[in-house]
Design a protein around this motif. Structure first.
Motif, PDB file in Angstrom:
ATOM      1  N   PHE A   1      42.489  58.233  33.249  1.00 45.38           N
ATOM      2  CA  PHE A   1      41.961  56.879  33.021  1.00 45.38           C
ATOM      3  C   PHE A   1      42.884  55.829  33.640  1.00 45.38           C
ATOM      4  O   PHE A   1      42.423  54.860  34.236  1.00 45.38           O
ATOM      5  CB  PHE A   1      41.799  56.609  31.524  1.00 45.38           C
ATOM      6  CG  PHE A   1      40.703  57.415  30.877  1.00 45.38           C
ATOM      7  CD1 PHE A   1      39.604  57.823  31.592  1.00 45.38           C
ATOM      8  CD2 PHE A   1      40.787  57.754  29.530  1.00 45.38           C
ATOM      9  CE1 PHE A   1      38.589  58.568  30.992  1.00 45.38           C
ATOM     10  CE2 PHE A   1      39.788  58.493  28.925  1.00 45.38           C
ATOM     11  CZ  PHE A   1      38.682  58.908  29.661  1.00 45.38           C
ATOM     12  N   ALA A   2      44.196  56.019  33.467  1.00 47.15           N
ATOM     13  CA  ALA A   2      45.156  55.073  34.041  1.00 47.15           C
ATOM     14  C   ALA A   2      45.072  55.083  35.563  1.00 47.15           C
ATOM     15  O   ALA A   2      45.144  54.032  36.217  1.00 47.15           O
ATOM     16  CB  ALA A   2      46.574  55.412  33.583  1.00 47.15           C
ATOM     17  N   GLY A   3      44.904  56.278  36.135  1.00 43.64           N
ATOM     18  CA  GLY A   3      44.768  56.392  37.584  1.00 43.64           C
ATOM     19  C   GLY A   3      43.503  55.714  38.101  1.00 43.64           C
ATOM     20  O   GLY A   3      43.524  55.032  39.135  1.00 43.64           O
ATOM     21  N   LEU A   4      42.397  55.886  37.364  1.00 40.55           N
ATOM     22  CA  LEU A   4      41.149  55.227  37.743  1.00 40.55           C
ATOM     23  C   LEU A   4      41.285  53.709  37.639  1.00 40.55           C
ATOM     24  O   LEU A   4      40.742  52.968  38.473  1.00 40.55           O
ATOM     25  CB  LEU A   4      39.999  55.709  36.850  1.00 40.55           C
ATOM     26  CG  LEU A   4      39.549  57.159  37.041  1.00 40.55           C
ATOM     27  CD1 LEU A   4      38.498  57.527  35.999  1.00 40.55           C
ATOM     28  CD2 LEU A   4      38.989  57.373  38.446  1.00 40.55           C
ATOM     29  N   ALA A   5      42.004  53.248  36.614  1.00 38.40           N
ATOM     30  CA  ALA A   5      42.227  51.804  36.452  1.00 38.40           C
ATOM     31  C   ALA A   5      43.004  51.249  37.639  1.00 38.40           C
ATOM     32  O   ALA A   5      42.670  50.190  38.186  1.00 38.40           O
ATOM     33  CB  ALA A   5      42.981  51.531  35.152  1.00 38.40           C
ATOM     34  N   LEU A   6      44.062  51.970  38.045  1.00 38.35           N
ATOM     35  CA  LEU A   6      44.872  51.527  39.180  1.00 38.35           C
ATOM     36  C   LEU A   6      44.048  51.527  40.465  1.00 38.35           C
ATOM     37  O   LEU A   6      44.107  50.576  41.257  1.00 38.35           O
ATOM     38  CB  LEU A   6      46.086  52.452  39.336  1.00 38.35           C
ATOM     39  CG  LEU A   6      47.048  52.125  40.481  1.00 38.35           C
ATOM     40  CD1 LEU A   6      47.656  50.736  40.296  1.00 38.35           C
ATOM     41  CD2 LEU A   6      48.145  53.178  40.568  1.00 38.35           C
ATOM     42  N   LYS A   7      43.249  52.576  40.653  1.00 42.58           N
ATOM     43  CA  LYS A   7      42.414  52.674  41.855  1.00 42.58           C
ATOM     44  C   LYS A   7      41.417  51.521  41.914  1.00 42.58           C
ATOM     45  O   LYS A   7      41.208  50.913  42.962  1.00 42.58           O
ATOM     46  CB  LYS A   7      41.679  54.009  41.864  1.00 42.58           C
ATOM     47  CG  LYS A   7      40.855  54.278  43.120  1.00 42.58           C
ATOM     48  CD  LYS A   7      40.248  55.663  43.066  1.00 42.58           C
ATOM     49  CE  LYS A   7      39.511  55.991  44.368  1.00 42.58           C
ATOM     50  NZ  LYS A   7      38.387  55.096  44.630  1.00 42.58           N
ATOM     51  N   LEU A   8      40.799  51.221  40.764  1.00 41.94           N
ATOM     52  CA  LEU A   8      39.826  50.127  40.728  1.00 41.94           C
ATOM     53  C   LEU A   8      40.501  48.782  40.964  1.00 41.94           C
ATOM     54  O   LEU A   8      39.988  47.938  41.709  1.00 41.94           O
ATOM     55  CB  LEU A   8      39.104  50.121  39.372  1.00 41.94           C
ATOM     56  CG  LEU A   8      38.020  49.045  39.177  1.00 41.94           C
ATOM     57  CD1 LEU A   8      36.945  49.166  40.254  1.00 41.94           C
ATOM     58  CD2 LEU A   8      37.412  49.170  37.786  1.00 41.94           C
ATOM     59  N   ALA A   9      41.683  48.575  40.355  1.00 40.73           N
ATOM     60  CA  ALA A   9      42.389  47.303  40.502  1.00 40.73           C
ATOM     61  C   ALA A   9      42.803  47.055  41.949  1.00 40.73           C
ATOM     62  O   ALA A   9      42.859  45.902  42.398  1.00 40.73           O
ATOM     63  CB  ALA A   9      43.614  47.279  39.601  1.00 40.73           C
ATOM     64  N   LEU A  10      43.086  48.120  42.689  1.00 38.07           N
ATOM     65  CA  LEU A  10      43.540  47.985  44.078  1.00 38.07           C
ATOM     66  C   LEU A  10      42.392  48.030  45.088  1.00 38.07           C
ATOM     67  O   LEU A  10      42.618  47.901  46.305  1.00 38.07           O
ATOM     68  CB  LEU A  10      44.548  49.087  44.406  1.00 38.07           C
ATOM     69  CG  LEU A  10      45.859  49.063  43.612  1.00 38.07           C
ATOM     70  CD1 LEU A  10      46.729  50.250  43.996  1.00 38.07           C
ATOM     71  CD2 LEU A  10      46.601  47.751  43.842  1.00 38.07           C
TER      72      LEU A  10
ATOM     73  N   LEU B   1      37.236  39.436  39.692  1.00 46.38           N
ATOM     74  CA  LEU B   1      37.094  39.289  38.241  1.00 46.38           C
ATOM     75  C   LEU B   1      36.467  40.520  37.620  1.00 46.38           C
ATOM     76  O   LEU B   1      36.966  41.050  36.615  1.00 46.38           O
ATOM     77  CB  LEU B   1      36.243  38.044  37.933  1.00 46.38           C
ATOM     78  CG  LEU B   1      35.976  37.778  36.446  1.00 46.38           C
ATOM     79  CD1 LEU B   1      37.285  37.518  35.706  1.00 46.38           C
ATOM     80  CD2 LEU B   1      35.021  36.597  36.281  1.00 46.38           C
ATOM     81  N   LEU B   2      35.395  41.015  38.221  1.00 43.52           N
ATOM     82  CA  LEU B   2      34.699  42.170  37.655  1.00 43.52           C
ATOM     83  C   LEU B   2      35.556  43.428  37.728  1.00 43.52           C
ATOM     84  O   LEU B   2      35.620  44.201  36.764  1.00 43.52           O
ATOM     85  CB  LEU B   2      33.368  42.391  38.390  1.00 43.52           C
ATOM     86  CG  LEU B   2      32.390  43.357  37.718  1.00 43.52           C
ATOM     87  CD1 LEU B   2      32.004  42.859  36.326  1.00 43.52           C
ATOM     88  CD2 LEU B   2      31.143  43.550  38.566  1.00 43.52           C
ATOM     89  N   LYS B   3      36.242  43.637  38.845  1.00 47.08           N
ATOM     90  CA  LYS B   3      37.039  44.863  38.965  1.00 47.08           C
ATOM     91  C   LYS B   3      38.241  44.836  38.019  1.00 47.08           C
ATOM     92  O   LYS B   3      38.630  45.874  37.473  1.00 47.08           O
ATOM     93  CB  LYS B   3      37.482  45.083  40.408  1.00 47.08           C
ATOM     94  CG  LYS B   3      38.620  44.218  40.894  1.00 47.08           C
ATOM     95  CD  LYS B   3      39.123  44.656  42.260  1.00 47.08           C
ATOM     96  CE  LYS B   3      40.338  43.854  42.695  1.00 47.08           C
ATOM     97  NZ  LYS B   3      40.871  44.308  44.003  1.00 47.08           N
ATOM     98  N   LEU B   4      38.828  43.654  37.773  1.00 46.07           N
ATOM     99  CA  LEU B   4      39.953  43.573  36.835  1.00 46.07           C
ATOM    100  C   LEU B   4      39.495  43.817  35.401  1.00 46.07           C
ATOM    101  O   LEU B   4      40.218  44.412  34.598  1.00 46.07           O
ATOM    102  CB  LEU B   4      40.646  42.216  36.958  1.00 46.07           C
ATOM    103  CG  LEU B   4      41.435  41.994  38.254  1.00 46.07           C
ATOM    104  CD1 LEU B   4      42.071  40.605  38.271  1.00 46.07           C
ATOM    105  CD2 LEU B   4      42.504  43.075  38.444  1.00 46.07           C
ATOM    106  N   MET B   5      38.291  43.366  35.075  1.00 45.39           N
ATOM    107  CA  MET B   5      37.723  43.656  33.760  1.00 45.39           C
ATOM    108  C   MET B   5      37.542  45.166  33.599  1.00 45.39           C
ATOM    109  O   MET B   5      37.858  45.739  32.546  1.00 45.39           O
ATOM    110  CB  MET B   5      36.390  42.931  33.593  1.00 45.39           C
ATOM    111  CG  MET B   5      36.499  41.433  33.431  1.00 45.39           C
ATOM    112  SD  MET B   5      34.878  40.597  33.492  1.00 45.39           S
ATOM    113  CE  MET B   5      34.028  41.399  32.125  1.00 45.39           C
ATOM    114  N   GLY B   6      37.044  45.815  34.637  1.00 48.94           N
ATOM    115  CA  GLY B   6      36.875  47.267  34.588  1.00 48.94           C
ATOM    116  C   GLY B   6      38.198  47.993  34.472  1.00 48.94           C
ATOM    117  O   GLY B   6      38.328  48.954  33.708  1.00 48.94           O
ATOM    118  N   ALA B   7      39.204  47.544  35.224  1.00 46.06           N
ATOM    119  CA  ALA B   7      40.520  48.175  35.173  1.00 46.06           C
ATOM    120  C   ALA B   7      41.145  48.023  33.787  1.00 46.06           C
ATOM    121  O   ALA B   7      41.755  48.960  33.256  1.00 46.06           O
ATOM    122  CB  ALA B   7      41.429  47.564  36.238  1.00 46.06           C
ATOM    123  N   ALA B   8      40.978  46.842  33.184  1.00 46.84           N
ATOM    124  CA  ALA B   8      41.526  46.604  31.839  1.00 46.84           C
ATOM    125  C   ALA B   8      40.866  47.524  30.820  1.00 46.84           C
ATOM    126  O   ALA B   8      41.535  48.075  29.930  1.00 46.84           O
ATOM    127  CB  ALA B   8      41.325  45.139  31.444  1.00 46.84           C
TER     128      ALA B   8
END
Length: 208
Positions: free
Chosen positions: A196-205, A75-82
């Motif tokens: 930013f998009a790359g960091l979001a993908l990295k965090l989501a995965l 939950l927390l990592k998806l919030m960060g990715a969003a």
């Protein structure tokens, strides 16, 4: 009480870790180039405020929740990715407006500071990293373990503040050079949006 030799070794390790490429210093770099050195310093203060939250979580055992609960971690990592995807969209939008008649988004100091906090506290890996890193330098026989962890966390924050502050100043100067060219400013915003998009993908995965 932290032994001086232990504190020296810890600070040295913290500075090296802060210098190693990672989401936080890349975030400071991109924000400083886009908004200026002062903006980077405000983001840095926000990130360090987030580190205070992680330090407290480790000192009082809250970080264990993110280590053991798959739901809380996800939950927390998806919030960060969003949130990072939202920043990516803003950067791409600014890139389209650069040099044109469109209004460029103006970020207040409070907004920049808040960006840093959100970026940091929505990354559960930071708490888990602190949970693994800080106790290695604590001595159960040297007093309160929670107190030692808080002191170590503050030393880490001071090291990050120094390193990220230097990154802000250097990247701010580089950003001013980019902004002298309308085309370079558009490219800079698009690069930031991609980062930013790359960091979001990295965090989501990211896995625990």
């Amino acid at each position: 009480m932290i032994d001086p030799n232990t504190a020296f070794i810890f600070i040295t390790a913290s500075v090296l870790l802060a210098l190693a490429p990672g989401p936080d210093n890349i975030f400071v770099l991109t924000q400083s180039m886009l908004q200026g050195a002062a903006a980077g310093l405000l983001v840095t203060l926000g990130l360090c405020t987030g580190l205070l939250v992680h330090t407290t979580a480790v000192a009082f055992g809250v970080a264990v929740i993110f280590q053991t609960s798959a739901f809380a971690f996800t939950l927390l990592k998806l919030m960060g990715a969003a949130y990072l995807l939202y920043l990516s969209w803003q950067a791409f939008r600014a890139g389209k407006n650069a040099g044109g008649n469109g209004d460029k988004p103006h970020l207040t100091g409070r907004s920049l500071y808040r960006r840093g906090i959100i970026m940091n506290i929505t990354n559960p890996k930071v708490s888990i990293f602190f949970l693994a890193f800080l106790p290695q330098f604590a001595d159960p026989g040297a007093g309160s373990l929670s107190g030692q962890l808080i002191v170590l966390g503050l030393l880490f924050i001071a090291s990050a503040l120094l390193v990220f502050g230097c990154i802000s100043l250097l990247a701010g100067r580089l950003g001013r050079w980019f902004k002298q060219s309308e085309h370079a400013e558009k490219v800079l915003n698009r690069i930031a949006g991609t980062v930013f998009a790359g960091l979001a993908l990295k965090l989501a995965l990211t896995e625990r």
